[in-house]
Design a protein around this motif. Structure first.
Motif, mmCIF file in Angstrom:
data_model
loop_
_atom_site.group_PDB
_atom_site.id
_atom_site.type_symbol
_atom_site.label_atom_id
_atom_site.label_comp_id
_atom_site.label_asym_id
_atom_site.label_seq_id
_atom_site.Cartn_x
_atom_site.Cartn_y
_atom_site.Cartn_z
ATOM 1 N N PRO A 51 0.833 -1.209 0.000
ATOM 2 C CA PRO A 51 0.000 0.000 0.000
ATOM 3 C C PRO A 51 0.863 1.253 0.000
ATOM 4 N N PHE A 52 0.426 2.257 -0.718
ATOM 5 C CA PHE A 52 1.149 3.528 -0.718
ATOM 6 C C PHE A 52 0.940 4.225 0.626
ATOM 7 N N LEU A 53 1.936 5.008 1.023
ATOM 8 C CA LEU A 53 1.865 5.754 2.276
ATOM 9 C C LEU A 53 1.403 7.181 1.977
ATOM 10 N N LEU A 54 0.200 7.501 2.419
ATOM 11 C CA LEU A 54 -0.341 8.847 2.252
ATOM 12 C C LEU A 54 -0.088 9.588 3.564
ATOM 13 N N GLN A 55 1.078 10.223 3.651
ATOM 14 C CA GLN A 55 1.495 10.913 4.874
ATOM 15 C C GLN A 55 1.079 12.381 4.780
ATOM 16 N N LEU A 56 0.194 12.783 5.669
ATOM 17 C CA LEU A 56 -0.360 14.133 5.631
ATOM 18 C C LEU A 56 0.256 14.991 6.729
ATOM 19 N N PRO A 57 0.499 16.267 6.461
ATOM 20 C CA PRO A 57 1.172 17.129 7.433
ATOM 21 C C PRO A 57 0.218 17.621 8.524
ATOM 22 N N ALA A 58 0.785 18.263 9.537
ATOM 23 C CA ALA A 58 -0.031 18.816 10.622
ATOM 24 C C ALA A 58 -1.005 19.874 10.118
ATOM 25 N N SER B 259 -3.776 0.562 -3.549
ATOM 26 C CA SER B 259 -4.225 0.681 -2.164
ATOM 27 C C SER B 259 -3.312 1.642 -1.422
ATOM 28 N N CYS B 260 -3.817 2.220 -0.334
ATOM 29 C CA CYS B 260 -2.976 3.133 0.430
ATOM 30 C C CYS B 260 -3.342 3.076 1.903
ATOM 31 N N THR B 261 -2.462 3.587 2.721
ATOM 32 C CA THR B 261 -2.714 3.768 4.136
ATOM 33 C C THR B 261 -2.535 5.252 4.436
ATOM 34 N N VAL B 262 -3.179 5.717 5.490
ATOM 35 C CA VAL B 262 -3.240 7.153 5.762
ATOM 36 C C VAL B 262 -2.581 7.464 7.103
ATOM 37 N N GLU B 263 -1.655 8.429 7.081
ATOM 38 C CA GLU B 263 -1.020 8.907 8.310
ATOM 39 C C GLU B 263 -1.359 10.380 8.493
ATOM 40 N N GLU C 267 -6.907 -4.483 7.783
ATOM 41 C CA GLU C 267 -6.251 -5.623 7.155
ATOM 42 C C GLU C 267 -4.796 -5.356 6.816
ATOM 43 N N ALA C 268 -4.415 -4.097 6.728
ATOM 44 C CA ALA C 268 -3.045 -3.770 6.317
ATOM 45 C C ALA C 268 -2.445 -2.751 7.272
ATOM 46 N N ALA C 269 -2.465 -3.067 8.560
ATOM 47 C CA ALA C 269 -1.953 -2.144 9.560
ATOM 48 C C ALA C 269 -0.475 -1.846 9.307
ATOM 49 N N VAL C 270 -0.114 -0.574 9.457
ATOM 50 C CA VAL C 270 1.272 -0.149 9.274
ATOM 51 C C VAL C 270 1.735 0.529 10.558
ATOM 52 N N ILE C 271 2.813 0.006 11.139
ATOM 53 C CA ILE C 271 3.396 0.569 12.352
ATOM 54 C C ILE C 271 4.753 1.145 11.982
#
Length: 280
Positions: A103-110, A132-136, A199-203
């Motif tokens: 999954p792509f990492l969708l890292q969003l700023p403050a 697919s992506c995950t959201v931070e 299903e695709a937890a990212v730590i």
């Protein structure tokens, strides 16, 4: 390396790792003989060439996964607004890696707050079906257990998107007695850890510079990740250190602790550690 979960670091090469990684024709090939995933942080700053992606594909096995970050222009400069047209060229450039993309990492700023959630849903709903992506998130309202966080979590669950867990607690528990720790504490966010089952937890775990001081911080993750594995899920665990030259030692400690909980796991094929990191 055949693991029932994905384990990696934020990069695949570091001079301090040379003595511990197996032999291979390239740094990525050597890394992929120990780890089965890597954070693709380079794509945040510059999209790799198609030729570079072709070369990377020849250096990793089919079970390996790259988790690339969306470019900074999309997430931080444009805050996802009007960025849909930038996604296709980015994904096309990575096409040679399509069978080893996680999954792509969708890292969003403050700066990306509750008022931008409509843009988030428009962006992820418009992504190609194969992506697919995950959201931070890093805005504090998304950690306050109020309406903003409930709206975020509800939208993620409706779309089966995982929420990235960025855990810097061990890092900020350290006294900044060395330059690497001071720099990491100055750059990394200090936020609560809120877990959204998926299903695709990212730590993404950033460690204490004293290796063994990480044990109490890692212990809750051991139980959670073990339960995910036993449930048939494949979480992603990425190990960071203030000085990532020490990341292999922390990854070895993490996997050793997980093996105490799941004794059937194979050990990581790392060479001997010459000296313990974090001894000031």
């Amino acid at each position: 390396m055949n693991l029932p979960y994905f384990l990696g670091c934020p990069q695949w090469q570091h001079p301090a790792w040379n003595a511990r990684l197996p032999a291979g024709s390239s740094p990525l090939e050597r890394y992929s003989r120990v780890f089965n995933a890597v954070e693709g942080n380079t794509s945040f700053y510059a999209t790799p060439s198609r030729r570079q992606c072709e070369q990377w594909r020849t250096q990793v096995p089919e079970q390996f996964r790259f988790l690339f970050k969306f470019p900074r222009q999309i997430t931080h400069d444009d805050l996802l607004c009007g960025a849909e047209g930038q996604v296709r060229p980015f994904v096309d450039r990575l096409a040679p890696l399509k069978d080893v993309l996680g999954p792509f990492l969708l890292q969003l700023p403050a700066a990306f707050g509750p008022q931008h959630l409509t843009d988030l849903w428009r962006f992820v709903d418009g992504l190609p079906a194969s992506l697919s992506c995950t959201v931070e998130v890093r805005h504090r309202d998304f950690f306050a257990k109020g309406d903003a966080e409930r709206a975020l979590n509800r939208g993620l669950l409706e779309r089966s998107l995982a929420r990235v867990c960025f855990d810097s607690r061990a890092l900020f528990a350290a006294s900044a007695e060395d330059a690497a720790t001071r720099e990491a504490q100055g750059k990394k966010p200090r936020l609560p850890v809120h877990v959204l089952p998926g299903e695709a937890a990212v730590i993404r775990y950033v460690g204490h510079p004293d290796l063994l001081a990480n044990r109490p911080f890692l212990a809750p993750w051991v139980e959670r990740v073990a339960c995910w594995i036993e449930a048939g899920k494949q979480p992603f665990v990425f190990i960071h250190m203030p000085d990532n030259g020490d990341a292999l030692a922390l990854a070895a400690l993490w996997h050793e602790m997980l093996t105490e909980r799941l004794p059937w796991l194979a050990p990581l094929p790392l060479g001997r550690q010459v000296s313990q990191p974090g001894l000031f």
